[in-house]
Design a protein around this motif. Structure first.
Motif, PDB file in Angstrom:
ATOM      1  N   THR A  90      52.725  -7.232 -35.567  1.00 18.98           N
ATOM      2  CA  THR A  90      51.282  -7.342 -35.782  1.00 18.98           C
ATOM      3  C   THR A  90      50.700  -5.979 -36.142  1.00 18.98           C
ATOM      4  O   THR A  90      49.907  -5.857 -37.080  1.00 18.98           O
ATOM      5  CB  THR A  90      50.615  -7.900 -34.511  1.00 18.98           C
ATOM      6  OG1 THR A  90      50.970  -9.276 -34.395  1.00 18.98           O
ATOM      7  CG2 THR A  90      49.110  -7.772 -34.557  1.00 18.98           C
ATOM      8  N   ASN A  91      51.124  -4.963 -35.423  1.00 22.30           N
ATOM      9  CA  ASN A  91      50.623  -3.623 -35.706  1.00 22.30           C
ATOM     10  C   ASN A  91      50.995  -3.174 -37.123  1.00 22.30           C
ATOM     11  O   ASN A  91      50.228  -2.481 -37.793  1.00 22.30           O
ATOM     12  CB  ASN A  91      51.161  -2.638 -34.672  1.00 22.30           C
ATOM     13  CG  ASN A  91      50.505  -1.282 -34.778  1.00 22.30           C
ATOM     14  OD1 ASN A  91      49.342  -1.119 -34.428  1.00 22.30           O
ATOM     15  ND2 ASN A  91      51.237  -0.310 -35.312  1.00 22.30           N
ATOM     16  N   GLN A  92      52.173  -3.593 -37.587  1.00 19.05           N
ATOM     17  CA  GLN A  92      52.567  -3.252 -38.952  1.00 19.05           C
ATOM     18  C   GLN A  92      51.660  -3.973 -39.965  1.00 19.05           C
ATOM     19  O   GLN A  92      51.330  -3.413 -41.016  1.00 19.05           O
ATOM     20  CB  GLN A  92      54.040  -3.589 -39.191  1.00 19.05           C
ATOM     21  CG  GLN A  92      54.576  -3.214 -40.581  1.00 19.05           C
ATOM     22  CD  GLN A  92      54.581  -1.710 -40.845  1.00 19.05           C
ATOM     23  OE1 GLN A  92      54.455  -0.893 -39.923  1.00 19.05           O
ATOM     24  NE2 GLN A  92      54.712  -1.326 -42.120  1.00 19.05           N
ATOM     25  N   LEU A  93      51.237  -5.186 -39.646  1.00 28.63           N
ATOM     26  CA  LEU A  93      50.279  -5.872 -40.524  1.00 28.63           C
ATOM     27  C   LEU A  93      48.949  -5.110 -40.571  1.00 28.63           C
ATOM     28  O   LEU A  93      48.320  -5.001 -41.624  1.00 28.63           O
ATOM     29  CB  LEU A  93      50.052  -7.313 -40.068  1.00 28.63           C
ATOM     30  CG  LEU A  93      51.248  -8.263 -40.164  1.00 28.63           C
ATOM     31  CD1 LEU A  93      50.844  -9.669 -39.715  1.00 28.63           C
ATOM     32  CD2 LEU A  93      51.807  -8.316 -41.592  1.00 28.63           C
TER      33      LEU A  93
ATOM     34  N   PRO B 222      47.823 -10.997 -22.731  1.00 33.94           N
ATOM     35  CA  PRO B 222      47.275  -9.654 -22.511  1.00 33.94           C
ATOM     36  C   PRO B 222      47.833  -8.622 -23.499  1.00 33.94           C
ATOM     37  O   PRO B 222      47.101  -7.738 -23.950  1.00 33.94           O
ATOM     38  CB  PRO B 222      47.705  -9.327 -21.076  1.00 33.94           C
ATOM     39  CG  PRO B 222      47.893 -10.658 -20.422  1.00 33.94           C
ATOM     40  CD  PRO B 222      48.440 -11.548 -21.502  1.00 33.94           C
ATOM     41  N   LEU B 223      49.090  -8.759 -23.859  1.00 32.49           N
ATOM     42  CA  LEU B 223      49.693  -7.832 -24.827  1.00 32.49           C
ATOM     43  C   LEU B 223      49.051  -7.997 -26.208  1.00 32.49           C
ATOM     44  O   LEU B 223      48.785  -7.009 -26.907  1.00 32.49           O
ATOM     45  CB  LEU B 223      51.203  -8.082 -24.914  1.00 32.49           C
ATOM     46  CG  LEU B 223      51.971  -7.241 -25.942  1.00 32.49           C
ATOM     47  CD1 LEU B 223      51.871  -5.755 -25.624  1.00 32.49           C
ATOM     48  CD2 LEU B 223      53.446  -7.656 -26.010  1.00 32.49           C
ATOM     49  N   ILE B 224      48.807  -9.247 -26.586  1.00 31.48           N
ATOM     50  CA  ILE B 224      48.156  -9.526 -27.872  1.00 31.48           C
ATOM     51  C   ILE B 224      46.782  -8.859 -27.939  1.00 31.48           C
ATOM     52  O   ILE B 224      46.425  -8.215 -28.928  1.00 31.48           O
ATOM     53  CB  ILE B 224      48.047 -11.060 -28.068  1.00 31.48           C
ATOM     54  CG1 ILE B 224      49.429 -11.629 -28.422  1.00 31.48           C
ATOM     55  CG2 ILE B 224      47.005 -11.426 -29.118  1.00 31.48           C
ATOM     56  CD1 ILE B 224      49.518 -13.144 -28.448  1.00 31.48           C
ATOM     57  N   LEU B 225      46.043  -8.973 -26.856  1.00 35.49           N
ATOM     58  CA  LEU B 225      44.708  -8.381 -26.812  1.00 35.49           C
ATOM     59  C   LEU B 225      44.784  -6.856 -26.838  1.00 35.49           C
ATOM     60  O   LEU B 225      44.028  -6.188 -27.549  1.00 35.49           O
ATOM     61  CB  LEU B 225      43.999  -8.862 -25.538  1.00 35.49           C
ATOM     62  CG  LEU B 225      42.495  -8.981 -25.585  1.00 35.49           C
ATOM     63  CD1 LEU B 225      42.016  -9.751 -26.788  1.00 35.49           C
ATOM     64  CD2 LEU B 225      41.996  -9.667 -24.309  1.00 35.49           C
ATOM     65  N   GLU B 226      45.725  -6.311 -26.081  1.00 35.76           N
ATOM     66  CA  GLU B 226      45.851  -4.858 -25.995  1.00 35.76           C
ATOM     67  C   GLU B 226      46.265  -4.264 -27.345  1.00 35.76           C
ATOM     68  O   GLU B 226      45.819  -3.184 -27.727  1.00 35.76           O
ATOM     69  CB  GLU B 226      46.883  -4.499 -24.919  1.00 35.76           C
ATOM     70  CG  GLU B 226      46.931  -3.038 -24.540  1.00 35.76           C
ATOM     71  CD  GLU B 226      45.619  -2.494 -24.009  1.00 35.76           C
ATOM     72  OE1 GLU B 226      44.865  -3.259 -23.376  1.00 35.76           O
ATOM     73  OE2 GLU B 226      45.324  -1.307 -24.259  1.00 35.76           O
ATOM     74  N   THR B 227      47.121  -4.988 -28.075  1.00 38.72           N
ATOM     75  CA  THR B 227      47.574  -4.525 -29.394  1.00 38.72           C
ATOM     76  C   THR B 227      46.387  -4.400 -30.345  1.00 38.72           C
ATOM     77  O   THR B 227      46.293  -3.447 -31.121  1.00 38.72           O
ATOM     78  CB  THR B 227      48.613  -5.518 -29.953  1.00 38.72           C
ATOM     79  OG1 THR B 227      49.681  -5.648 -29.006  1.00 38.72           O
ATOM     80  CG2 THR B 227      49.166  -5.053 -31.291  1.00 38.72           C
TER      81      THR B 227
END
Lengths: 252, 252
Positions: free
Chosen positions: A170-173, B193-198
């Protein structure tokens, strides 16, 4: 009171130390790092050591070191029959030396050195070999305010893998989006509220139901326009692959 | 007071109507839909019409219809020299009929029918042909509490494309993660929580600096393990492509 000794001086170890010292029910007995300089600034708060042989008795020993080092450290521990856990998402529980009682205390979150961590937002995945050891790790998670989940090794590994998708990929997107906007001299900041809303949306809605956009609608005109617009071949490949994945998911 | 008439009855039109009626400085004069039943429940709040010929004078006419319908609607408007804007990310400003003053008022956010929208989190991308028309659209954005950005057509199109990456494609990665965890019978909730933090992490840090994980570290052992773990060929292809993209971005 749960007494804990921490082995390792990385991000996870440091964040765990910080949160433990804030609780009333956990006391950090010792903190080990082979490089004492990494933790010497904490010496007023905790006994810092650089020899495993100096480890004294504690309820739980938490090995928070790099994946590759876990096995060797666990073998080098100078005691038996005590509860030893690691914090890794991908290392087997059985990599820990069997001379001790073994478990995993895996905080599923992204940690960086600078950013503060609120453990309310850090789910802990717990695994133990001995059933009797589960309640203590559960209490440790409760003490720091974390949600906890009992997961087996296969489940933990699948979470670790899924985390790569929702975090790294996701971060790469986001990075690709940054490159696209930058190439037109437009501020990436404009996308930030959308990025946040996308993550918020699936907190209460499945990703399947949350999906929108040209791929889901099979809007060929827009997809063609986008592909024409993309000059970078790598961006194009990502666009094509993920568009096809969305189409397939939604039966297009 | 800015008087506005809305043309269209979809999500964007409805959310705009709702936010306009909450302001003190915007009044919605008329709301048009060719299917009156879609907006008839609002008839106590606004004059609802289903004939373009009934449109009376307003400061701004907002065409919030599907991309394909914008041009035809703008041609069918029964007046000249007034300010007409559309709300699309990808349609050209020049698709609007030139008999009127033309602009774009593009809210860059994901809208769903049910979810409430806080326009503080909806950046508005503004484009006009006439310089004189910009201040009015700017005031409209200010009235609803939105941040606004002056962007040209190329920039708007690149934002729309980048939005597909950070919204639709990111959401598909969430979907893949859902499939991976589900196949092991483990709760997708653990990842939320990881999705939100990302998403939160890049609000103050560039995606480049925020990156972590096996691909960035070029941790071949973990990458190999993950690829072995993935049974779905599509998931494997996404893993490989994005891992290589991260490696390339970070010079690995």
């Amino acid at each position: 009171m749960i007494s804990v000794s921490i082995i390792g001086a990385g991000n996870v170890a440091t964040h765990l130390f910080n949160v433990f010292t804030k609780t009333k029910t956990v006391s950090v007995k010792q903190w080990y790092s082979r490089d004492l300089s990494k933790i010497s600034s904490f010496k007023n708060k905790v006994s810092v050591i650089d020899k495993l042989s100096e480890l004294t008795e504690a309820d739980i020993y938490i090995i928070a070191v790099s994946d590759d080092a876990i096995q060797n450290i666990s073998e080098a521990l100078p005691f038996k029959q005590r509860l030893v856990v690691h914090t890794s998402g991908s290392v087997s529980l059985y990599d820990l030396d069997k001379k001790n009682r073994r478990g995993v205390f895996y905080p599923l979150q992204t940690f960086s050195k600078e950013a503060k961590v609120d453990f309310k937002n850090v789910p802990i995945c717990i695994e133990t070999i001995g059933k009797k050891d589960y309640p203590l790790l559960k209490s440790l998670a409760e003490a720091i305010g974390s949600a906890y989940y009992k997961v087996n090794s296969e489940q933990r590994k699948s979470l670790h893998l899924a985390a790569v998708f929702v975090n790294n990929f996701t971060n790469q997107l986001y990075r690709v989006a940054h490159e696209i906007t930058e190439s037109e001299g437009v501020e990436f900041d404009i996308l930030k509220p959308l990025i946040l809303e996308t993550a918020k949306k699936i907190q209460n809605l499945s990703p399947y139901l949350a999906q929108t956009g040209p791929a889901k609608r099979n809007d060929k005109k827009t997809i063609k326009k986008h592909l024409k617009q993309l000059e970078n071949q790598e961006h194009k490949a990502i666009y094509t692959l993920l568009t096809n994945a969305i189409k397939k998911t939604h039966g297009r």
